[in-house]
Design a protein around this motif. Structure first.
Motif, PDB file in Angstrom:
ATOM      1  N   ASP A 148       0.890  -1.180   0.027  1.00 28.61           N
ATOM      2  CA  ASP A 148      -0.026   0.115   0.036  1.00 28.61           C
ATOM      3  C   ASP A 148       1.038   1.173   0.042  1.00 28.61           C
ATOM      4  OD1 ASP A 148      -2.194  -1.631   0.094  1.00 28.61           O
ATOM      5  OD2 ASP A 148      -2.679  -1.280   2.150  1.00 28.61           O
ATOM      6  N   GLU A 151       2.429   1.474  -3.475  1.00 27.82           N
ATOM      7  CA  GLU A 151       1.508   2.096  -4.498  1.00 27.82           C
ATOM      8  C   GLU A 151       1.135   3.456  -4.457  1.00 27.82           C
ATOM      9  OE1 GLU A 151       0.306   0.262  -7.071  1.00 27.82           O
ATOM     10  OE2 GLU A 151      -1.243   1.688  -7.575  1.00 27.82           O
ATOM     11  N   GLY A 152       1.080   3.728  -3.239  1.00 25.21           N
ATOM     12  CA  GLY A 152       0.802   5.340  -3.079  1.00 25.21           C
ATOM     13  C   GLY A 152       1.974   6.267  -3.570  1.00 25.21           C
ATOM     14  N   GLU A 153       3.174   5.598  -3.347  1.00 25.36           N
ATOM     15  CA  GLU A 153       4.424   6.458  -3.922  1.00 25.36           C
ATOM     16  C   GLU A 153       4.529   6.567  -5.391  1.00 25.36           C
ATOM     17  OE1 GLU A 153       6.934   7.846  -1.483  1.00 25.36           O
ATOM     18  OE2 GLU A 153       4.720   7.850  -0.787  1.00 25.36           O
ATOM     19  N   SER A 155       1.931   5.781  -7.504  1.00 21.64           N
ATOM     20  CA  SER A 155       0.746   6.115  -8.361  1.00 21.64           C
ATOM     21  C   SER A 155       0.717   7.611  -8.877  1.00 21.64           C
ATOM     22  CB  SER A 155      -0.302   6.355  -7.187  1.00 21.64           C
ATOM     23  OG  SER A 155      -1.496   6.572  -7.735  1.00 21.64           O
ATOM     24  N   GLY A 156       0.444   7.388 -10.331  1.00 15.74           N
ATOM     25  CA  GLY A 156       0.244   8.416 -11.275  1.00 15.74           C
ATOM     26  C   GLY A 156       1.879   8.668 -11.764  1.00 15.74           C
ATOM     27  N   ARG A 157       2.948   8.003 -11.585  1.00 17.32           N
ATOM     28  CA  ARG A 157       4.438   8.254 -11.879  1.00 17.32           C
ATOM     29  C   ARG A 157       4.751   7.172 -12.736  1.00 17.32           C
ATOM     30  NH1 ARG A 157       6.778  12.004  -8.413  1.00 17.32           N
ATOM     31  NH2 ARG A 157       8.738  11.064  -9.338  1.00 17.32           N
ATOM     32  N   TYR A 191      -3.435  -3.027  -7.172  1.00 15.87           N
ATOM     33  CA  TYR A 191      -1.830  -2.239  -7.472  1.00 15.87           C
ATOM     34  C   TYR A 191      -1.672  -2.007  -8.798  1.00 15.87           C
ATOM     35  CZ  TYR A 191      -1.874  -3.983  -2.377  1.00 15.87           C
ATOM     36  OH  TYR A 191      -2.132  -4.034  -1.345  1.00 15.87           O
ATOM     37  N   PRO A 192      -2.521  -0.898  -9.595  1.00 16.80           N
ATOM     38  CA  PRO A 192      -2.005  -0.784 -10.942  1.00 16.80           C
ATOM     39  C   PRO A 192      -0.586  -0.094 -10.799  1.00 16.80           C
ATOM     40  CG  PRO A 192      -3.921   0.494  -9.904  1.00 16.80           C
ATOM     41  CD  PRO A 192      -3.654  -0.465  -9.133  1.00 16.80           C
ATOM     42  N   GLY A 193      -0.343   0.801 -10.222  1.00 17.56           N
ATOM     43  CA  GLY A 193       1.026   1.362 -10.224  1.00 17.56           C
ATOM     44  C   GLY A 193       1.930   0.352 -10.234  1.00 17.56           C
TER      45      GLY A 193
END
Ligand SMILES: N[C@@H](CCC(=O)N[C@@H](CS)C(=O)NCC(=O)O)C(=O)O
Length: 226
Positions: A148, A151-153, A155-157, A191-193
């Motif tokens: 988690d 994934e947050g780190e 995300s979008g990158r 966990y797409p990222g």
């Protein structure tokens, strides 16, 4: 340059160094070492861990000419062959990359290595039953916190630090590769990222070369319905 990497390709830390050597186009010889380590290896690796790297241009014998520990080795290789850089050049990016490297090498490795990879893979090597209960418990109770966070780190990158592949992505990916080898990766929908990062990293020829060797040693991951 005359470099020897001591270790085994399934070790996430050996893989990390192998990839850095290949990314930098440095020729190296691989000398296989496995546990329990022989005395000569314990002498050159005081922490009694793989990998260790020998630079024969410094010394061809004994502990002189040897750097143990993947992070120390990668820092050395970055100085020895600065291009392509695997550590960001800006101060903050550099600090962040070293943080991810440390987080992956200690925290993530502790969870995946001791809690999943070893309980599954070591018994298989010894022709015994894998410890599925320990692995399942780790996957359900301990692993999500790490996934988690990462994934947050990501995300979008595309990459963890800046806009280029760095030691940060490699350090995280090499541990997740051992998760994949043992029990597979978590579902892409959750966990797409991280899934995209893993796809991107595994496509690099430097990483694919190690994966090809690992696949010959081990075949199918244990299905935990993960
Ligand atoms: N901090 C070390 C960790 C290396 C490490 O833990 N290697 C494992 C293999 S994946 C090892 O040699 N373990 C020896 C043992 O458990 O006795 C590094 O980054 O090189």
């Amino acid at each position: 340059m005359d470099l020897v990497l001591y270790g085994a390709p399934l070790s996430p830390f050996v893989r990390k160094v192998e990839v850095v050597l290949r990314e930098k186009g440095l020729d190296f010889e691989m000398e296989m070492v496995s546990m329990p380590f022989p005395d000569w290896f314990k002498e050159i690796s005081p922490a009694r861990r793989m990998p260790a790297l020998r630079d024969r241009d410094v010394s061809a014998e004994g502990s002189e000419g040897v750097i143990p520990d993947s992070s120390a080795i990668c820092a050395y290789l970055e100085r020895l062959q600065p291009e392509p850089a695997l550590y960001p050049s800006d101060a903050f990016g550099y600090g962040r990359a070293v943080w991810y490297e440390e987080y992956a090498d200690s925290e993530l490795a502790g969870c995946i290595g001791m809690g999943i990879f070893r309980p599954i893979v070591f018994p298989i090597f010894a022709k015994k039953d894998p410890d599925i209960e320990t692995a399942r418990k780790t996957v359900t109770e301990r692993l999500p916190r790490f996934l988690d966070y990462l994934e947050g780190e990501i995300s979008g990158r595309e990459y963890l630090v800046g806009d280029a592949f760095s030691i940060a992505d490699l350090s995280v990916a090499t541990q997740l590769i051992n998760l994949e080898i043992a029990v597979g990766l978590p579902k892409a929908e959750n966990y797409p990222g991280l899934t995209a990062l893993m796809d991107r990293v595994k496509q690099r020829p430097s990483v694919a070369a190690n994966l090809e060797i690992c696949r010959k040693i081990l075949t199918t991951p244990v299905d935990l319905g993960f």
